[in-house]
Design a protein around this motif. Structure first.
Motif, PDB file in Angstrom:
ATOM      1  N   THR A  60       6.018   9.340  -0.851  1.00 14.83           N
ATOM      2  CA  THR A  60       5.187   9.519   0.332  1.00 14.83           C
ATOM      3  C   THR A  60       4.809   8.138   0.848  1.00 14.83           C
ATOM      4  OG1 THR A  60       3.287  10.711   1.270  1.00 14.83           O
ATOM      5  CG2 THR A  60       3.001   9.750  -0.941  1.00 14.83           C
ATOM      6  N   TRP A  61       4.141   8.080   1.960  1.00 14.52           N
ATOM      7  CA  TRP A  61       3.895   6.784   2.601  1.00 14.52           C
ATOM      8  C   TRP A  61       2.623   6.782   3.428  1.00 14.52           C
ATOM      9  CZ3 TRP A  61       7.871  10.156   3.594  1.00 14.52           C
ATOM     10  CH2 TRP A  61       7.752  10.903   4.769  1.00 14.52           C
ATOM     11  N   GLY A  62       2.103   5.587   3.566  1.00 17.65           N
ATOM     12  CA  GLY A  62       1.017   5.351   4.501  1.00 17.65           C
ATOM     13  C   GLY A  62       1.622   4.825   5.783  1.00 17.65           C
ATOM     14  N   PHE A  63       0.793   4.426   6.682  1.00 15.43           N
ATOM     15  CA  PHE A  63       1.227   3.699   7.873  1.00 15.43           C
ATOM     16  C   PHE A  63       0.012   2.947   8.384  1.00 15.43           C
ATOM     17  CE2 PHE A  63       0.600   8.168   8.961  1.00 15.43           C
ATOM     18  CZ  PHE A  63      -0.401   8.117   9.915  1.00 15.43           C
ATOM     19  N   GLY A  64       0.222   1.666   8.600  1.00 16.55           N
ATOM     20  CA  GLY A  64      -0.911   0.829   8.972  1.00 16.55           C
ATOM     21  C   GLY A  64      -1.935   0.870   7.860  1.00 16.55           C
ATOM     22  N   HIS A  65      -3.163   0.653   8.185  1.00 18.39           N
ATOM     23  CA  HIS A  65      -4.224   0.766   7.187  1.00 18.39           C
ATOM     24  C   HIS A  65      -4.771   2.183   7.258  1.00 18.39           C
ATOM     25  CE1 HIS A  65      -4.652  -3.346   5.635  1.00 18.39           C
ATOM     26  NE2 HIS A  65      -4.042  -3.650   6.780  1.00 18.39           N
TER      27      HIS A  65
END
Length: 165
Positions: A40-45
């Motif tokens: 899974t992933w984040g994006f930006g803060h």
């Protein structure tokens, strides 16, 4: 063992998945086949510091004489418009036995991952660290075969979070 791999951004997660071969995309995450590991992933803060007015109304408008503004404790929150992805990550992390921090190999990447993990209240899990500087498939695979103990990188998180504050 259920393992969740936390990438910093969607393109990074995609590169990891492609290096493993077979995978299936879901809403906000990727399942690797046949291992059933999840990326899974984040994006930006995804998780950020609360703004001054979220501590005290009088801090909404301030002047130089009132600086520095230092709250008793710092508050972190999920960024506006980012709740859907955060909630996906939170659910996945809660279900995980092991979390692999696979964000960029630097203090900022460590801060991004650990802030998400902390906000999701999943910091009681076993944490490993992928430490690579390339998104070439063979380097990704080499890195995953030599995961490091997450405890060894905790100080980088503290350094980056201190700078952020």
């Amino acid at each position: 063992m259920k393992r969740v791999i936390l990438a910093e951004k969607p393109s990074q997660a995609q590169a990891y998945a492609e290096s493993f071969g077979k995978f299936s995309k879901k809403d906000g995450y990727i399942i690797l086949n046949p291992s059933n590991d999840i990326i899974t992933w984040g994006f930006g803060h995804l998780v950020e510091l609360a703004s001054p007015e979220e501590y005290r109304d009088e801090w909404k408008k301030w002047n130089m004489k009132e600086l520095p503004i230092i709250p008793q404790t710092f508050k972190f929150k999920v960024g506006q418009g980012k709740s859907k992805q955060f909630n996906i990550i939170k659910r996945l992390l809660k279900e995980a036995d092991q979390i692999v921090i696979a964000t960029d190999s630097d203090r900022e990447g460590e801060n991004i991952a650990r802030s998400i993990i902390s906000q999701a209240k999943a910091d009681n899990k076993e944490i490993k660290r992928l430490w690579i500087n390339s998104l070439e498939a063979d380097e990704i695979q080499k890195g995953f075969s030599d995961l490091r103990d997450g405890k060894d990188f905790y100080s980088a998180y503290i350094e980056a979070q201190t700078r952020q504050i």
